[in-house]
Design a protein around this motif. Structure first.
Motif, PDB file in Angstrom:
ATOM      1  N   LYS B   2       0.834  -1.199   0.000  1.00  0.00           N
ATOM      2  CA  LYS B   2       0.000   0.000   0.000  1.00  0.00           C
ATOM      3  C   LYS B   2       0.876   1.259   0.000  1.00  0.00           C
ATOM      4  O   LYS B   2       1.951   1.285   0.580  1.00  0.00           O
ATOM      5  CB  LYS B   2      -0.880  -0.034   1.263  1.00  0.00           C
ATOM      6  CG  LYS B   2      -1.803   1.137   1.442  1.00  0.00           C
ATOM      7  CD  LYS B   2      -3.267   0.786   1.171  1.00  0.00           C
ATOM      8  CE  LYS B   2      -4.108   2.050   1.044  1.00  0.00           C
ATOM      9  NZ  LYS B   2      -3.681   2.885  -0.092  1.00  0.00           N
ATOM     10  N   PHE B   4       1.209   5.585   0.516  1.00  0.00           N
ATOM     11  CA  PHE B   4       0.669   6.812   1.096  1.00  0.00           C
ATOM     12  C   PHE B   4       1.366   7.989   0.437  1.00  0.00           C
ATOM     13  O   PHE B   4       2.540   7.892   0.094  1.00  0.00           O
ATOM     14  CB  PHE B   4       0.968   6.889   2.602  1.00  0.00           C
ATOM     15  CG  PHE B   4       0.079   6.028   3.436  1.00  0.00           C
ATOM     16  CD1 PHE B   4      -1.226   6.408   3.711  1.00  0.00           C
ATOM     17  CD2 PHE B   4       0.544   4.833   3.947  1.00  0.00           C
ATOM     18  CE1 PHE B   4      -2.042   5.611   4.495  1.00  0.00           C
ATOM     19  CE2 PHE B   4      -0.270   4.033   4.726  1.00  0.00           C
ATOM     20  CZ  PHE B   4      -1.559   4.420   4.994  1.00  0.00           C
ATOM     21  N   THR B   5       0.672   9.089   0.282  1.00  0.00           N
ATOM     22  CA  THR B   5       1.325  10.293  -0.221  1.00  0.00           C
ATOM     23  C   THR B   5       1.222  11.386   0.830  1.00  0.00           C
ATOM     24  O   THR B   5       0.139  11.721   1.293  1.00  0.00           O
ATOM     25  CB  THR B   5       0.699  10.764  -1.543  1.00  0.00           C
ATOM     26  OG1 THR B   5       0.754   9.684  -2.457  1.00  0.00           O
ATOM     27  CG2 THR B   5       1.478  11.931  -2.105  1.00  0.00           C
ATOM     28  N   ILE B   7       2.268  15.375   1.917  1.00  0.00           N
ATOM     29  CA  ILE B   7       2.530  16.675   1.290  1.00  0.00           C
ATOM     30  C   ILE B   7       3.980  16.824   0.838  1.00  0.00           C
ATOM     31  O   ILE B   7       4.902  16.597   1.606  1.00  0.00           O
ATOM     32  CB  ILE B   7       2.148  17.836   2.252  1.00  0.00           C
ATOM     33  CG1 ILE B   7       2.543  19.194   1.662  1.00  0.00           C
ATOM     34  CG2 ILE B   7       2.762  17.647   3.613  1.00  0.00           C
ATOM     35  CD1 ILE B   7       2.267  20.371   2.553  1.00  0.00           C
ATOM     36  N   PHE B  18       4.407   6.768   8.726  1.00  0.00           N
ATOM     37  CA  PHE B  18       4.255   6.839  10.180  1.00  0.00           C
ATOM     38  C   PHE B  18       5.462   7.510  10.818  1.00  0.00           C
ATOM     39  O   PHE B  18       5.316   8.310  11.738  1.00  0.00           O
ATOM     40  CB  PHE B  18       4.072   5.436  10.778  1.00  0.00           C
ATOM     41  CG  PHE B  18       2.772   4.771  10.411  1.00  0.00           C
ATOM     42  CD1 PHE B  18       1.594   5.505  10.330  1.00  0.00           C
ATOM     43  CD2 PHE B  18       2.713   3.407  10.152  1.00  0.00           C
ATOM     44  CE1 PHE B  18       0.389   4.897   9.989  1.00  0.00           C
ATOM     45  CE2 PHE B  18       1.505   2.788   9.814  1.00  0.00           C
ATOM     46  CZ  PHE B  18       0.347   3.532   9.723  1.00  0.00           C
ATOM     47  N   TYR B  21       5.226  11.315  10.207  1.00  0.00           N
ATOM     48  CA  TYR B  21       4.210  11.937  11.061  1.00  0.00           C
ATOM     49  C   TYR B  21       4.602  11.890  12.530  1.00  0.00           C
ATOM     50  O   TYR B  21       4.302  12.811  13.288  1.00  0.00           O
ATOM     51  CB  TYR B  21       2.842  11.284  10.838  1.00  0.00           C
ATOM     52  CG  TYR B  21       2.219  11.711   9.539  1.00  0.00           C
ATOM     53  CD1 TYR B  21       1.960  13.048   9.300  1.00  0.00           C
ATOM     54  CD2 TYR B  21       1.910  10.781   8.558  1.00  0.00           C
ATOM     55  CE1 TYR B  21       1.412  13.467   8.096  1.00  0.00           C
ATOM     56  CE2 TYR B  21       1.352  11.187   7.343  1.00  0.00           C
ATOM     57  CZ  TYR B  21       1.108  12.529   7.123  1.00  0.00           C
ATOM     58  OH  TYR B  21       0.574  12.934   5.938  1.00  0.00           O
ATOM     59  N   HIS B  95      -1.970  21.247   6.007  1.00  0.00           N
ATOM     60  CA  HIS B  95      -2.086  19.866   5.542  1.00  0.00           C
ATOM     61  C   HIS B  95      -2.121  18.870   6.689  1.00  0.00           C
ATOM     62  O   HIS B  95      -2.510  17.724   6.524  1.00  0.00           O
ATOM     63  CB  HIS B  95      -0.934  19.510   4.596  1.00  0.00           C
ATOM     64  CG  HIS B  95      -1.174  19.936   3.192  1.00  0.00           C
ATOM     65  ND1 HIS B  95      -0.898  21.200   2.757  1.00  0.00           N
ATOM     66  CD2 HIS B  95      -1.711  19.283   2.138  1.00  0.00           C
ATOM     67  CE1 HIS B  95      -1.229  21.294   1.474  1.00  0.00           C
ATOM     68  NE2 HIS B  95      -1.721  20.158   1.079  1.00  0.00           N
ATOM     69  N   LEU B  96      -1.664  19.320   7.853  1.00  0.00           N
ATOM     70  CA  LEU B  96      -1.552  18.400   8.992  1.00  0.00           C
ATOM     71  C   LEU B  96      -2.749  18.493   9.926  1.00  0.00           C
ATOM     72  O   LEU B  96      -3.314  17.472  10.339  1.00  0.00           O
ATOM     73  CB  LEU B  96      -0.272  18.737   9.762  1.00  0.00           C
ATOM     74  CG  LEU B  96       0.185  17.765  10.837  1.00  0.00           C
ATOM     75  CD1 LEU B  96       0.544  16.422  10.222  1.00  0.00           C
ATOM     76  CD2 LEU B  96       1.383  18.343  11.589  1.00  0.00           C
TER      77      LEU B  96
END
Lengths: 110, 110
Positions: B2, B4-5, B7, B18, B21, B95-96
């Motif tokens: 899978k 994820f994109t 910003i 993860f 972030y 964006h967060l």
DNA sequence: CAATTAAATCAAATATTTTTGATGTAAGGA
DNA sequence: TCCTTACATCAAAAATATTTGATTTAATTG
């Protein structure tokens, strides 16, 4: 004194708001906990014993991390007999994170 | 696997997402740093020496916390002579965080 | 050029978080 | 009732993060 209003809270001072957000961000500030949030969200509702098999983590460690997420109100807990089922607190997450980021917790086009 | 994109990043794996972030949330997981973000946002652009007077914090401590926010890309830095001016990275913050929460960093009806 | 100022960085001390393995509690099943 | 399972909690050890005060670098000012 300037006031802030946080979801489901009476208006408070900036300094108290910072303390509340500190706790929530601390809970999110760990990749294992982000992974837990991701799995819990995918499954909808999971008990601790299922989680220990999905992610390679001891039971006590998992309980520790789940408690941190729960105390920050990012997860909801429901007790059924000896089982504890955890769920994402969607309301809380939506109020905290951008829509875009909420997708991290909805990876299967939900 | 899978994807994820995030910003301004090329698509990555969940596990790398993860970690990214984690770093951003760690930066936000401190009430003093939230206060710094709040002040920087109110002022638009601040140098370290001004900040030491606004919040009661030593210069080295402040530089330490500013670096954490900067490394997480939540602040932008601009050097002018011996001064360093810090600004909110609005794009990144938007964006967060939820719109609602972004208001914590825009307390004067901006 | 010497003195001052701004800010980053460093190493040691301190504080906080996380991990680990053990123990406790309560519910369910034989 | 006894054994097992699910989960929380605990205390000690290990790992990280933060604070402190000093030092360094580089730009500005007199």
């Amino acid at each position: 004194m300037k006031e802030f209003t946080i979801i489901d809270q009476t208006p408070t001072t900036p300094s108290k708001a910072f303390a509340i957000y500190e706790k929530k961000f601390k809970a999110l500030a760990d990749k294992k906990r982000l992974e837990i949030m991701n799995i819990v969200c995918q499954r909808g509702s999971v008990c601790v014993c299922d989680l220990t098999e999905i992610i390679d983590m001891s039971q006590s460690k998992l309980s520790y991390h789940l408690k941190i997420l729960f105390d920050a109100k990012l997860l909801i807990k429901e007790n059924r007999g000896t089982w504890s089922y955890y769920q994402l607190n969607e309301r809380e997450v939506n109020h905290l994170l951008s829509e875009e980021l909420c997708c991290l917790f909805r990876p299967s086009g939900r």
